[in-house]
Write a protein that holds these residues in place. Structure first.
Motif, PDB file in Angstrom:
ATOM      1  N   ILE A 175     -10.879  -9.248  -4.459  1.00 49.79           N
ATOM      2  CA  ILE A 175      -9.855 -10.275  -4.270  1.00 49.79           C
ATOM      3  C   ILE A 175      -8.491  -9.598  -4.201  1.00 49.79           C
ATOM      4  CG2 ILE A 175      -8.740 -12.329  -5.250  1.00 49.79           C
ATOM      5  CD1 ILE A 175     -11.358 -12.915  -6.717  1.00 49.79           C
ATOM      6  N   ALA A 176      -7.710  -9.976  -3.216  1.00 48.65           N
ATOM      7  CA  ALA A 176      -6.328  -9.497  -3.103  1.00 48.65           C
ATOM      8  C   ALA A 176      -5.428 -10.724  -3.063  1.00 48.65           C
ATOM      9  CB  ALA A 176      -6.147  -8.653  -1.844  1.00 48.65           C
ATOM     10  N   ARG A 177      -4.375 -10.693  -3.854  1.00 46.88           N
ATOM     11  CA  ARG A 177      -3.503 -11.870  -3.943  1.00 46.88           C
ATOM     12  C   ARG A 177      -2.048 -11.434  -3.871  1.00 46.88           C
ATOM     13  NH1 ARG A 177      -4.194 -14.602  -9.428  1.00 46.88           N
ATOM     14  NH2 ARG A 177      -2.983 -12.777 -10.007  1.00 46.88           N
ATOM     15  N   ARG A 178      -1.309 -12.067  -2.986  1.00 44.85           N
ATOM     16  CA  ARG A 178       0.127 -11.843  -2.903  1.00 44.85           C
ATOM     17  C   ARG A 178       0.803 -13.202  -2.918  1.00 44.85           C
ATOM     18  NH1 ARG A 178       0.604  -7.409   2.024  1.00 44.85           N
ATOM     19  NH2 ARG A 178      -0.642  -5.751   1.040  1.00 44.85           N
ATOM     20  N   PRO A 179       1.748 -13.398  -3.821  1.00 45.97           N
ATOM     21  CA  PRO A 179       2.388 -14.716  -3.933  1.00 45.97           C
ATOM     22  C   PRO A 179       2.946 -15.250  -2.617  1.00 45.97           C
ATOM     23  CG  PRO A 179       2.972 -13.355  -5.805  1.00 45.97           C
ATOM     24  CD  PRO A 179       2.201 -12.463  -4.878  1.00 45.97           C
ATOM     25  N   SER A 180       3.390 -14.368  -1.747  1.00 48.69           N
ATOM     26  CA  SER A 180       3.981 -14.834  -0.479  1.00 48.69           C
ATOM     27  C   SER A 180       2.969 -14.910   0.656  1.00 48.69           C
ATOM     28  CB  SER A 180       5.137 -13.915  -0.066  1.00 48.69           C
ATOM     29  OG  SER A 180       4.673 -12.588   0.093  1.00 48.69           O
ATOM     30  N   HIS A 181       1.744 -14.404   0.434  1.00 48.12           N
ATOM     31  CA  HIS A 181       0.765 -14.351   1.522  1.00 48.12           C
ATOM     32  C   HIS A 181      -0.587 -14.946   1.135  1.00 48.12           C
ATOM     33  CE1 HIS A 181       3.665 -11.242   2.785  1.00 48.12           C
ATOM     34  NE2 HIS A 181       3.328 -11.612   4.013  1.00 48.12           N
ATOM     35  N   GLY A 182      -0.662 -15.636   0.014  1.00 49.08           N
ATOM     36  CA  GLY A 182      -1.904 -16.285  -0.359  1.00 49.08           C
ATOM     37  C   GLY A 182      -2.935 -15.334  -0.933  1.00 49.08           C
ATOM     38  N   VAL A 183      -4.203 -15.706  -0.779  1.00 54.89           N
ATOM     39  CA  VAL A 183      -5.319 -14.981  -1.387  1.00 54.89           C
ATOM     40  C   VAL A 183      -6.281 -14.565  -0.296  1.00 54.89           C
ATOM     41  CG1 VAL A 183      -7.212 -15.127  -3.043  1.00 54.89           C
ATOM     42  CG2 VAL A 183      -5.093 -16.377  -3.483  1.00 54.89           C
ATOM     43  N   ALA A 184      -6.727 -13.321  -0.363  1.00 48.85           N
ATOM     44  CA  ALA A 184      -7.776 -12.838   0.538  1.00 48.85           C
ATOM     45  C   ALA A 184      -8.906 -12.299  -0.320  1.00 48.85           C
ATOM     46  CB  ALA A 184      -7.248 -11.754   1.463  1.00 48.85           C
ATOM     47  N   LEU A 185     -10.130 -12.565   0.086  1.00 50.66           N
ATOM     48  CA  LEU A 185     -11.262 -12.007  -0.654  1.00 50.66           C
ATOM     49  C   LEU A 185     -12.330 -11.523   0.309  1.00 50.66           C
ATOM     50  CD1 LEU A 185     -13.708 -14.255  -0.510  1.00 50.66           C
ATOM     51  CD2 LEU A 185     -12.467 -15.304  -2.401  1.00 50.66           C
ATOM     52  N   ARG A 186     -13.142 -10.629  -0.220  1.00 50.63           N
ATOM     53  CA  ARG A 186     -14.242 -10.069   0.560  1.00 50.63           C
ATOM     54  C   ARG A 186     -15.547 -10.365  -0.163  1.00 50.63           C
ATOM     55  NH1 ARG A 186     -13.016  -4.470   1.427  1.00 50.63           N
ATOM     56  NH2 ARG A 186     -11.981  -5.128   3.360  1.00 50.63           N
ATOM     57  N   THR A 187     -16.558 -10.756   0.600  1.00 50.04           N
ATOM     58  CA  THR A 187     -17.881 -10.986   0.025  1.00 50.04           C
ATOM     59  C   THR A 187     -18.749  -9.752   0.236  1.00 50.04           C
ATOM     60  OG1 THR A 187     -18.679 -12.028   2.056  1.00 50.04           O
ATOM     61  CG2 THR A 187     -17.728 -13.472   0.380  1.00 50.04           C
ATOM     62  N   ALA A 188     -19.910  -9.738  -0.390  1.00 52.38           N
ATOM     63  CA  ALA A 188     -20.775  -8.562  -0.394  1.00 52.38           C
ATOM     64  C   ALA A 188     -21.229  -8.172   1.008  1.00 52.38           C
ATOM     65  CB  ALA A 188     -21.979  -8.817  -1.293  1.00 52.38           C
ATOM     66  N   ASP A 189     -21.283  -9.129   1.943  1.00 55.21           N
ATOM     67  CA  ASP A 189     -21.704  -8.798   3.306  1.00 55.21           C
ATOM     68  C   ASP A 189     -20.549  -8.351   4.199  1.00 55.21           C
ATOM     69  OD1 ASP A 189     -20.323 -11.117   3.827  1.00 55.21           O
ATOM     70  OD2 ASP A 189     -22.023 -12.218   4.679  1.00 55.21           O
ATOM     71  N   GLY A 190     -19.342  -8.204   3.590  1.00 56.43           N
ATOM     72  CA  GLY A 190     -18.190  -7.714   4.336  1.00 56.43           C
ATOM     73  C   GLY A 190     -17.299  -8.779   4.925  1.00 56.43           C
ATOM     74  N   THR A 191     -17.669 -10.050   4.774  1.00 53.20           N
ATOM     75  CA  THR A 191     -16.841 -11.133   5.292  1.00 53.20           C
ATOM     76  C   THR A 191     -15.521 -11.213   4.528  1.00 53.20           C
ATOM     77  OG1 THR A 191     -18.792 -12.417   5.920  1.00 53.20           O
ATOM     78  CG2 THR A 191     -16.717 -13.621   5.688  1.00 53.20           C
ATOM     79  N   VAL A 192     -14.414 -11.381   5.251  1.00 50.77           N
ATOM     80  CA  VAL A 192     -13.100 -11.541   4.638  1.00 50.77           C
ATOM     81  C   VAL A 192     -12.613 -12.962   4.919  1.00 50.77           C
ATOM     82  CG1 VAL A 192     -10.706 -10.774   4.620  1.00 50.77           C
ATOM     83  CG2 VAL A 192     -12.546  -9.097   4.829  1.00 50.77           C
ATOM     84  N   LEU A 193     -12.134 -13.620   3.873  1.00 52.61           N
ATOM     85  CA  LEU A 193     -11.588 -14.974   3.992  1.00 52.61           C
ATOM     86  C   LEU A 193     -10.205 -15.013   3.377  1.00 52.61           C
ATOM     87  CD1 LEU A 193     -14.739 -17.023   2.919  1.00 52.61           C
ATOM     88  CD2 LEU A 193     -13.724 -17.013   5.192  1.00 52.61           C
ATOM     89  N   ARG A 194      -9.316 -15.785   4.010  1.00 49.18           N
ATOM     90  CA  ARG A 194      -7.954 -15.945   3.507  1.00 49.18           C
ATOM     91  C   ARG A 194      -7.692 -17.424   3.222  1.00 49.18           C
ATOM     92  NH1 ARG A 194      -7.881 -11.794   7.061  1.00 49.18           N
ATOM     93  NH2 ARG A 194      -6.800  -9.885   6.390  1.00 49.18           N
ATOM     94  N   ALA A 195      -7.017 -17.672   2.111  1.00 46.19           N
ATOM     95  CA  ALA A 195      -6.707 -19.044   1.715  1.00 46.19           C
ATOM     96  C   ALA A 195      -5.339 -19.091   1.067  1.00 46.19           C
ATOM     97  CB  ALA A 195      -7.760 -19.576   0.755  1.00 46.19           C
ATOM     98  N   ARG A 196      -4.816 -20.297   0.968  1.00 40.90           N
ATOM     99  CA  ARG A 196      -3.528 -20.458   0.303  1.00 40.90           C
ATOM    100  C   ARG A 196      -3.679 -20.371  -1.209  1.00 40.90           C
ATOM    101  NH1 ARG A 196      -1.361 -25.940   2.561  1.00 40.90           N
ATOM    102  NH2 ARG A 196       0.596 -25.299   1.555  1.00 40.90           N
ATOM    103  N   THR A 197      -4.835 -20.833  -1.742  1.00 34.40           N
ATOM    104  CA  THR A 197      -5.050 -20.808  -3.196  1.00 34.40           C
ATOM    105  C   THR A 197      -6.521 -20.539  -3.494  1.00 34.40           C
ATOM    106  OG1 THR A 197      -5.428 -23.198  -3.260  1.00 34.40           O
ATOM    107  CG2 THR A 197      -3.187 -22.447  -3.696  1.00 34.40           C
ATOM    108  N   LEU A 198      -6.779 -20.216  -4.767  1.00 35.67           N
ATOM    109  CA  LEU A 198      -8.122 -19.843  -5.224  1.00 35.67           C
ATOM    110  C   LEU A 198      -8.449 -20.588  -6.508  1.00 35.67           C
ATOM    111  CD1 LEU A 198     -10.592 -17.744  -5.099  1.00 35.67           C
ATOM    112  CD2 LEU A 198      -9.213 -16.365  -6.658  1.00 35.67           C
TER     113      LEU A 198
END
Length: 400
Positions: A175-198
């Motif tokens: 999980i990577a989180r930046r207050p100005s850029h939301g939240v990005a996470l990676r799943t075990a299969d390599g998929t990356v998803l970005r969201a405003r909140t978690l």
């Protein structure tokens, strides 16, 4: 400008995570929600591995989240099941004192029930037999709002109603989180998803997910396995029968529960598990075990409560000892009446000093809400919990 795959990412497809997704859809239609669950379907751990009880809320301290959400949630869960055709029944339950030393604690529960507005009837030995002919005790109380339901079916229905995209087999590993850029996470299969909140509803792994997000939760999940038997003679019990609990522990003791399918579960006892998902003694995961043993709170628990723990271990290793515990409530039960049933694991948050967190624990961080302690009665309270978390997440969305 950051492009988001959704507004809210929910980690965890148990009943709390799915209730949160459902609450978001009700409070703010159009909110884009993705639920990530590492298993192949919903409710595979705490939600789907319990006795199915809709708790009244009588045990919990007035003003606590558990008390507020369980009392409200019990009524809402019954209404939800009725509206959606999910198997349920409001049975009421007996809480039975079998020793004189338990009588003051039983009376305290009467007072607490009245504070919560829960219908409670005090019973003597003869009146106990009116409800349960095979149960024996010095005194008891009947709690009218307790029931049972199929929580797996509730979770599945919440997933449908939420309108969320629910992805199974999606284990979060980064999980990577930046207050100005939301939240990005990676799943075990390599998929990356970005969201405003978690939202972290990861249950047995909630503290780990918090640390992945860069937050120190201040607690560790210490897994306790609850071992159950099934009663070969279910006719011995008509409904739900509980002992008087020890207020020093969050566990309710060995009890008897008639489920919606007519079977009667007996248990659970509570023993330390050697894995977060350690549903039997053979399951040992060195990383999980090392993490539990490295947490100072684990050793404080062991020193403080070793007598209690020794009794739980004895009942785990000796079917005869477990039977003796059941006989305190149900003298007619024989060792041969108990057939091994699937176990569950309680995700118990423990502080560094060994304190067992006794309330739901919800903490906020930038663009994030963590549910760090949500064992029983979280299934009962899941609809109010979901609304509370949704309210906090929507406030976060409004602020960014």
């Amino acid at each position: 400008m950051t492009t988001y795959d959704c507004d809210v990412l929910v980690v965890g497809g148990g009943i709390v995570g799915l209730s949160t997704a459902y609450a978001l859809s009700q409070a703010s239609p159009g909110t884009r929600v993705v639920v990530l669950e590492k298993e192949s379907g919903p409710a595979r751990h705490q939600t789907g591995r319990n006795s199915g009880v809709i708790h009244s809320g009588i045990y919990y301290r007035p003003g606590s989240l558990k008390a507020r959400f369980a009392v409200r949630g019990a009524a809402e869960m019954v209404e939800f099941c009725a509206r959606h055709g999910i198997a349920h029944e409001v049975t009421g339950k007996l809480i039975v004192a079998t020793e004189r030393a338990e009588l003051p604690r039983l009376h305290a529960l009467v007072q607490r029930g009245r504070e919560h507005g829960i219908p409670v009837r005090e019973l003597g030995p003869a009146q106990i037999a009116e409800y349960e002919s095979e149960v024996r005790g010095l005194a008891a109380i009947h709690v009218g709002t307790t029931g049972v339901c199929d929580y797996r079916a509730v979770a599945a229905r919440l997933a449908e109603l939420s309108g969320a995209e629910v992805r199974y087999g999606a284990e979060v590993v980064r999980i990577a989180r930046r207050p100005s850029h939301g939240v990005a996470l990676r799943t075990a299969d390599g998929t990356v998803l970005r969201a405003r909140t978690l939202v972290n509803c990861a249950g047995l792994h909630s503290d780990r997910v918090a640390r992945l997000a860069g937050d120190e939760p201040g607690v560790r999940i210490v897994p306790f396995r609850g071992e159950y038997y099934e009663l070969a003679r279910p006719g011995l019990v008509k409904g739900l029968v509980y002992p008087v609990p020890d207020p020093a522990f969050p566990f309710l003791g060995v009890h008897l529960t008639r489920g919606v399918d007519g079977s009667v579960h007996v248990g659970p006892n509570a023993v330390p598990a050697a894995a977060r998902e350690g549903y039997d003694w053979r399951t040992v995961r060195p990383g999980d075990l090392a993490g539990t043993l490295a947490w100072p709170g684990t050793w404080h628990i062991a020193r403080r409560h070793w007598r209690y723990g020794a009794g739980e271990l004895h009942r785990s290793l000796s079917k005869r000892a477990f039977t003796d515990a059941v006989r305190r409530l149900l003298p007619a039960v024989e060792e041969s009446d108990l057939r091994t049933a699937p176990a569950g694991v309680r995700a118990q948050a423990v502080l560094r000093d060994g304190t067992l967190v006794d309330d739901f624990l919800i903490r906020e961080a930038p663009r994030t809400v963590h549910i760090l302690n949500a064992p029983s009665p979280a299934a009962t309270a899941s609809l109010p919990i979901g609304r509370e978390v949704a309210k906090r997440i929507l406030a976060t969305l409004d602020a960014v």
